[in-house]
Motif scaffolding. Sequence first.
Motif, PDB file in Angstrom:
ATOM      1  N   GLY A 165       0.809  -1.222   0.000  1.00  0.00           N
ATOM      2  CA  GLY A 165       0.000   0.000   0.000  1.00  0.00           C
ATOM      3  C   GLY A 165       0.837   1.264   0.000  1.00  0.00           C
TER       4      GLY A 165
ATOM      5  N   GLU B 170       0.013  -2.216  -4.834  1.00  0.00           N
ATOM      6  CA  GLU B 170      -1.033  -1.184  -4.679  1.00  0.00           C
ATOM      7  C   GLU B 170      -2.279  -1.574  -5.471  1.00  0.00           C
ATOM      8  OE1 GLU B 170      -1.354   1.810  -2.739  1.00  0.00           O
ATOM      9  OE2 GLU B 170      -3.322   1.432  -3.604  1.00  0.00           O
TER      10      GLU B 170
ATOM     11  N   ASN C 267       2.200   0.676   5.861  1.00  0.00           N
ATOM     12  CA  ASN C 267       1.175   1.323   6.660  1.00  0.00           C
ATOM     13  C   ASN C 267      -0.086   0.616   6.183  1.00  0.00           C
ATOM     14  OD1 ASN C 267      -0.678   3.049   7.758  1.00  0.00           O
ATOM     15  ND2 ASN C 267      -0.126   4.795   6.457  1.00  0.00           N
TER      16      ASN C 267
HETATM   17  N1  SAH Z   1       1.866   4.053   2.560  1.00  0.00           N
HETATM   18  C1  SAH Z   1       1.032   5.219   2.367  1.00  0.00           C
HETATM   19  C2  SAH Z   1      -0.473   4.895   2.247  1.00  0.00           C
HETATM   20  C3  SAH Z   1      -1.083   4.035   3.308  1.00  0.00           C
HETATM   21  S1  SAH Z   1      -2.854   3.928   3.177  1.00  0.00           S
HETATM   22  C4  SAH Z   1       1.285   6.168   3.507  1.00  0.00           C
HETATM   23  O1  SAH Z   1       1.703   5.745   4.563  1.00  0.00           O
HETATM   24  O2  SAH Z   1       1.050   7.351   3.355  1.00  0.00           O
HETATM   25  C5  SAH Z   1      -3.070   2.235   2.682  1.00  0.00           C
HETATM   26  C6  SAH Z   1      -2.701   1.956   1.231  1.00  0.00           C
HETATM   27  O3  SAH Z   1      -2.979   0.575   0.942  1.00  0.00           O
HETATM   28  C7  SAH Z   1      -3.491   2.735   0.193  1.00  0.00           C
HETATM   29  O4  SAH Z   1      -2.618   3.192  -0.805  1.00  0.00           O
HETATM   30  C8  SAH Z   1      -4.486   1.716  -0.372  1.00  0.00           C
HETATM   31  O5  SAH Z   1      -4.930   2.010  -1.686  1.00  0.00           O
HETATM   32  C9  SAH Z   1      -3.663   0.455  -0.309  1.00  0.00           C
HETATM   33  N2  SAH Z   1      -4.440  -0.799  -0.284  1.00  0.00           N
HETATM   34  C10 SAH Z   1      -5.612  -1.031   0.358  1.00  0.00           C
HETATM   35  N3  SAH Z   1      -6.034  -2.297   0.199  1.00  0.00           N
HETATM   36  C11 SAH Z   1      -5.095  -2.903  -0.593  1.00  0.00           C
HETATM   37  C12 SAH Z   1      -4.960  -4.223  -1.129  1.00  0.00           C
HETATM   38  N4  SAH Z   1      -5.882  -5.157  -0.884  1.00  0.00           N
HETATM   39  N5  SAH Z   1      -3.872  -4.485  -1.897  1.00  0.00           N
HETATM   40  C13 SAH Z   1      -2.933  -3.522  -2.148  1.00  0.00           C
HETATM   41  N6  SAH Z   1      -3.009  -2.267  -1.652  1.00  0.00           N
HETATM   42  C14 SAH Z   1      -4.065  -1.953  -0.890  1.00  0.00           C
END
Ligand code: SAH
Length: 297
Positions: free
Chosen positions: A55, A76, A125
């Motif tokens: 993510g 992502e 995160n």
């Molecule tokens: N790392 C970034 C965003 C964290 S929010 C930061 O810390 O600012 C969580 C992230 O996970 C988002 O980008 C969301 O789109 C992604 N995400 C959510 N479910 C997911 C999944 N099943 N597979 C891959 N990514 C996912």
Amino acid sequence: MLNYNSAAALSAFLEREGLGMLKKFGQNFLINPQIRQTLVETLGACSTDEVWEIGPGLGAMTALLLEKGLNVKTFEIDLGFIRVLKKMFSDNDNFNLIEGDVLKTWFSQYTSTVQPFSAPFLLGNLPYNIAAALIANFIEKRCVFSRMVVTVQKEVALRMAASAGSKDYSSFSVLCASTYNVKPLMTITPSSFFPQPNVDSMGVLFEKKASVINGEQAEYLPVFYPLVRSLFASRRKTVKNNLFSFLSSRKPLAKEATREICTVILNENGINENQRAENLELEAFFSLAKTIYNMRL
Ligand code: SAH
């Protein structure tokens, strides 16, 4: 470069790109630079180590990992974020983006690029709705990372790190402890995120245990995982009653015979029949699994 520390700057950027934040994907950006830095430093990856980032969002952590020269594989799901990430980072040879739901995409990456027991580092995160399922999935499929640093809801973090006897101790705690030493790092309050979540979060460090490196327990893990789940299935029931249900579901013997086997297994492992799973240490689950495995039950 995008100012990842400012909610206003992120908000303006999203608007320019025609993007919104989706609750269903647990999207909360970490806007506190000290915390991001601490998480990356705690991960302890260096030179050309491979890091999986779950993510990446708009790439706040990704940028830090790439600055360190690490090989970064990001996972992502959000099509808008994917477009932005490609624009920002695809010039960098060390940047790799796996598109789609990480729960479905990670396994092909593991088998194709990583040798058993030399798995990479993991940083994330984590989206709150998949955090526990994803970690459990990695562990049960034996995808073991050298170190993982994740941010999750505080309540999930407490379950990850709980020890026997505490109210947060669950089958998930045992699963985590089977493979990692789990250490809570810091509480992260809602104001460190954009948008602000309703609950506190926590950074957590997972360090691979030496016993996993030897792989000595690998043989009876197929019994261990379902056993742990079953012993916590009814928290108010004794270990003996939950064990009875577990064995009955595996081998259809007469009730009386199964009851006797339960007594033998518990005696052999020095476990009182009236104990509850929440008071059993990790070693007790391992030795029960070993006994059941050896008895071919
Ligand atoms: N790392 C970034 C965003 C964290 S929010 C930061 O810390 O600012 C969580 C992230 O996970 C988002 O980008 C969301 O789109 C992604 N995400 C959510 N479910 C997911 C999944 N099943 N597979 C891959 N990514 C996912």
